[in-house]
Design a protein around this motif. Structure first.
Motif, mmCIF file in Angstrom:
data_model
loop_
_atom_site.group_PDB
_atom_site.id
_atom_site.type_symbol
_atom_site.label_atom_id
_atom_site.label_comp_id
_atom_site.label_asym_id
_atom_site.label_seq_id
_atom_site.Cartn_x
_atom_site.Cartn_y
_atom_site.Cartn_z
ATOM 1 N N UNK A 1 14.141 5.679 3.212
ATOM 2 C CA UNK A 1 13.177 4.735 3.739
ATOM 3 C C UNK A 1 13.121 4.790 5.255
ATOM 4 N N UNK A 2 11.885 4.699 5.779
ATOM 5 C CA UNK A 2 11.667 4.654 7.227
ATOM 6 C C UNK A 2 10.709 3.503 7.501
ATOM 7 N N UNK A 3 11.151 2.509 8.270
ATOM 8 C CA UNK A 3 10.342 1.313 8.528
ATOM 9 C C UNK A 3 10.362 0.987 10.013
ATOM 10 N N UNK B 1 10.422 -1.491 12.909
ATOM 11 C CA UNK B 1 10.838 -2.866 13.198
ATOM 12 C C UNK B 1 10.002 -3.430 14.330
ATOM 13 N N UNK B 2 9.930 -2.716 15.433
ATOM 14 C CA UNK B 2 9.065 -3.079 16.557
ATOM 15 C C UNK B 2 8.701 -1.793 17.298
ATOM 16 N N UNK B 3 8.135 -1.945 18.520
ATOM 17 C CA UNK B 3 7.651 -0.755 19.215
ATOM 18 C C UNK B 3 8.769 0.112 19.762
ATOM 19 N N UNK B 4 10.014 -0.362 19.752
ATOM 20 C CA UNK B 4 11.135 0.437 20.276
ATOM 21 C C UNK B 4 12.255 0.615 19.265
ATOM 22 N N UNK B 5 12.050 0.177 18.005
ATOM 23 C CA UNK B 5 13.118 0.270 17.008
ATOM 24 C C UNK B 5 12.523 0.674 15.665
ATOM 25 N N UNK B 6 13.153 1.685 15.035
ATOM 26 C CA UNK B 6 12.737 2.173 13.717
ATOM 27 C C UNK B 6 13.968 2.170 12.822
ATOM 28 N N UNK B 7 13.845 1.527 11.671
ATOM 29 C CA UNK B 7 14.972 1.432 10.742
ATOM 30 C C UNK B 7 14.868 2.553 9.723
ATOM 31 N N UNK B 8 15.995 3.239 9.528
ATOM 32 C CA UNK B 8 16.081 4.342 8.572
ATOM 33 C C UNK B 8 17.131 3.983 7.533
ATOM 34 N N UNK B 9 16.693 3.998 6.238
ATOM 35 C CA UNK B 9 17.612 3.726 5.131
ATOM 36 C C UNK B 9 18.035 5.040 4.507
#
Length: 330
Positions: free
Chosen positions: A70-72, A74-82
């Motif tokens: 998963x790639x989501x 979060x905001x313009x400077x943070x991306x969450x990778x599962x």
């Protein structure tokens, strides 16, 4: 047209074989993507995923241990990778591990590399979030390389300009290369510098020898370092100090005497300052001289007098005998 039994058997066998191949392909692909194994979720937050896609591999110490699920944003400077990680790997991953995004080779797919921590820490738990490290992206590297190429082009142009001036004999370097007289003068200067350096080296050797000889007791410095000589010098200085003190006392007494003379105290000042007394002393001395002269004349007259002539002759004979005895004793 009705199919024969052999054709039906061939069709059934083909379908069974195709189904088996499909099942094997799904199994191998799913096993590679950790679809059928026991996995746990692990997360990480990046500033830039650099083209990471679902299904890309996750490696721990160079070993494939999971996939991206998963790639989501979060905001313009943070991306969450599962990530789905094999359960058997979780005890080996520590909480101080760091996740980075890299490429599989030079032009391969993007992958996530989990780097073990250097210090001892507790094992990570399912669902935890590990720290990340954003490495330099290829775009940034290309931009930097472009700037470097521009700078290299400018340096090349300047180098060509300098080379042209040198070939034309302009500037200091060109003059050194083109002017033979200057080259000879430079060689001569270097020769003189070499000779001077050699002389300086010899002077330093002599100076070192001189400094080493100062430790010898046969010279002045060595004698001064001798404790006995030092004690004698101390005694001499002490005696000189005492003598100087005594001289100071004598000088002070002489000064006192001179002051007394100047103030009219004592016989010397009286003699030197009273002219009448000096005149009397001169007259007395003159009279004494006259009396002595007259006494000598009277004694000569007595020698020739018949009353005292015998006495004086006896005195002369006695003196002659004493002289003869002295001459015989010698």
């Amino acid at each position: 047209m009705e199919k024969t039994t052999s054709q039906k058997l061939r069709l059934g066998l083909f379908v069974i074989i195709g189904l088996l191949l499909f099942i094997l392909a799904v199994y191998f692909i799913g096993d590679k993507q950790q679809m059928f194994g026991k996995t746990n979720k692990l997360s990480a937050v990046f500033n830039n995923v650099s083209g990471l896609q679902l299904g890309n591999n996750v490696r721990y110490s160079g070993i494939n241990v999971g996939t991206v699920r998963g790639i989501a944003m979060i905001n313009d400077t943070a991306i969450r990778v599962d990530m789905l990680i094999d359960k058997t790997i979780f005890p080996h991953i520590r909480k101080n591990a760091i996740a980075t995004i890299g490429s599989d080779g030079l032009v391969g797919n993007m992958i996530i590399n989990i780097i073990p921590g250097k210090e001892i820490a507790a094992s990570i738990l399912p669902g935890d979030e590990i720290r990340t490290l954003n490495r330099i992206r290829s775009d940034d590297m290309l931009n930097t390389l472009g700037k470097t190429n521009k700078n290299a082009a400018l340096l090349t142009a300047d180098l060509l300009k300098i080379t042209k001036e040198i070939n034309q004999g302009t500037g200091t370097v060109g003059l050194l290369i083109k002017d033979s007289m200057l080259a000879k003068d430079l060689k001569l200067t270097m020769l003189y510098l070499k000779i001077t350096g050699k002389g300086s080296s010899e002077s330093m050797i002599k100076l070192n020898r001189l400094i080493s000889s100062l430790e010898n007791k046969d010279n002045v410095i060595g004698v001064l370092k001798d404790t006995a000589v030092a004690n004698n010098l101390k005694a001499i200085v002490r005696n000189l100090k005492q003598t100087s003190t005594e001289i100071d006392k004598i000088i002070s007494r002489v000064d006192t005497t001179i002051v007394n003379i100047k103030d009219g105290k004592g016989a010397i000042n009286y003699l030197s300052n009273d002219p009448k007394l000096v005149h009397k002393i001169d007259s007395t001395m003159t009279n004494i001289n006259d009396a002595s002269f007259r006494l000598n004349e009277n004694l000569e007259a007595l020698k020739h007098n018949f009353l005292f002539r015998g006495y004086f002759r006896k005195q002369e004979k006695a003196k002659m005998k004493e002289r003869k005895k002295e001459e015989q004793q010698k």
